[in-house]
Motif scaffolding. Structure first.
Motif, PDB file in Angstrom:
ATOM      1  N   SER A 246       0.842  -1.186   0.000  1.00 52.07           N
ATOM      2  CA  SER A 246       0.000   0.000   0.000  1.00 52.07           C
ATOM      3  C   SER A 246       0.880   1.240   0.000  1.00 52.07           C
ATOM      4  O   SER A 246       1.785   1.382   0.824  1.00 52.07           O
ATOM      5  N   ILE A 247       0.624   2.127  -0.955  1.00 54.31           N
ATOM      6  CA  ILE A 247       1.402   3.358  -1.096  1.00 54.31           C
ATOM      7  C   ILE A 247       0.850   4.434  -0.158  1.00 54.31           C
ATOM      8  O   ILE A 247      -0.353   4.662  -0.090  1.00 54.31           O
ATOM      9  N   TYR A 248       1.739   5.095   0.535  1.00 52.60           N
ATOM     10  CA  TYR A 248       1.384   6.220   1.391  1.00 52.60           C
ATOM     11  C   TYR A 248       1.803   7.496   0.672  1.00 52.60           C
ATOM     12  O   TYR A 248       2.999   7.731   0.504  1.00 52.60           O
ATOM     13  N   GLU A 249       0.906   8.311   0.197  1.00 47.53           N
ATOM     14  CA  GLU A 249      -0.522   8.139   0.261  1.00 47.53           C
ATOM     15  C   GLU A 249      -1.146   8.762  -0.972  1.00 47.53           C
ATOM     16  O   GLU A 249      -0.436   9.306  -1.838  1.00 47.53           O
ATOM     17  N   TRP A 250      -2.456   8.721  -1.087  1.00 47.99           N
ATOM     18  CA  TRP A 250      -3.116   9.215  -2.277  1.00 47.99           C
ATOM     19  C   TRP A 250      -2.989  10.738  -2.415  1.00 47.99           C
ATOM     20  O   TRP A 250      -2.676  11.251  -3.478  1.00 47.99           O
ATOM     21  N   GLN A 251      -3.223  11.454  -1.342  1.00 47.26           N
ATOM     22  CA  GLN A 251      -3.265  12.922  -1.414  1.00 47.26           C
ATOM     23  C   GLN A 251      -2.529  13.542  -0.235  1.00 47.26           C
ATOM     24  O   GLN A 251      -2.562  13.003   0.881  1.00 47.26           O
TER      25      GLN A 251
END
Length: 287
Positions: A246-251
């Protein structure tokens, strides 16, 4: 491959953007102590609805944001309180699975308990095992239907590390509680991630998951550096021996404690795409 979102601004439009970018799931947190209010429950429900509308399963990180028990000099009283308060977390997990189970990818227990900031309940060496053993016991019925992972460690477990000590302290329980070990891989090289996966598999007979990895655009390399690192990491994901990332973060966030922490997003705080977004888009659609 997924990305972290904030429930307070996760809308149907955002979910559609995340899906079209090529991510498979979203990760967001649910705070046990906040679930006592109807407004917060409504916010969580809206976030799940947005994810389901976009066909995005949710990795749900469940923890408390306050100390679990007050300081106590009486060990037996403290341990009894820890076992009792564990029921609150298991109750929240049961309610989430009951309401949204079809869209729950997995339940992640806690976030960075190896750091005092995220485990404000005294010495984790003594309080964590008591609490988590009770949580694991309470989650046995849930474990049959939804994967449970733990514990979102700030550092990958390695021999003698604090995360390794905490895992070892509940080893007997975790074999019947968690399906994978989750940790955060900031700053780790490909080789270090591979070694972490190998160590966790050999010592605990469990796969290793990365539930946070990212890089700030406010570092010395700026926006272009963030984009380059995002692209390199995602392009090399097949070699990491890590089945979930999971990549931190979208925005970008607006409430981080410093500029670095506020600028990990693929989009800026206003929703404008940063170069990192294009880098992620290219990488995610290349394989």
């Amino acid at each position: 491959m997924g990305t972290q979102v904030k429930v307070e601004r996760f809308t149907s439009a955002t979910a559609a953007q995340v899906k079209s970018a090529g991510f498979d799931f979203v990760r967001f947190g649910v705070w046990v102590n906040a679930m006592q209010t109807a407004a917060y429950q409504k916010r969580i429900g809206a976030a799940f609805a947005a994810a389901q509308e976009a066909d995005l399963p949710v990795l749900v990180t469940v923890r408390s944001t306050i100390a679990l028990v007050p300081p106590s000099s009486n060990e037996s009283d403290r341990n009894a309180q820890l076992r009792d308060v564990a029921k609150q977390l298991t109750s929240v997990v049961r309610s989430l699975v009951s309401a949204y189970g079809n869209n729950v990818l997995a339940i992640e227990l806690w976030n960075e308990p190896d750091l005092a900031t995220y485990w404000p309940t005294g010495n984790s060496d003594t309080t964590f095992p008591i609490y988590m053993q009770a949580v694991c016991a309470g989650l046995k019925p849930i474990h049959r239907s939804v994967p449970v992972v733990g514990f979102g460690f700030a550092r990958a477990p390695a021999r003698g590390s604090q995360s390794d000590k905490l895992l070892e302290s509940i080893r007997a329980s975790s074999a019947h509680c968690i399906d994978a070990v989750s940790y955060h891989a900031y700053g780790m090289s490909e080789l270090q991630i591979q070694h972490a996966s190998k160590y966790i598999r050999s010592r605990y007979c469990l796969p290793a998951l990365i539930t946070e990895w990212g890089i700030s655009s406010r570092g010395k390399e700026g926006l272009t550096g963030q984009a380059a690192h995002i692209n390199s990491f995602l392009m090399g994901r097949e070699s990491l021996n890590t089945p979930l990332i999971s990549i931190y973060e979208w925005q970008d966030s607006v409430n981080g404690k410093n500029a670095r922490e506020r600028n990990f997003g693929l989009l800026d705080a206003l929703g404008t795409r940063k170069p990192a977004f294009g880098a992620a888009l290219t990488a995610l659609h290349s394989q």
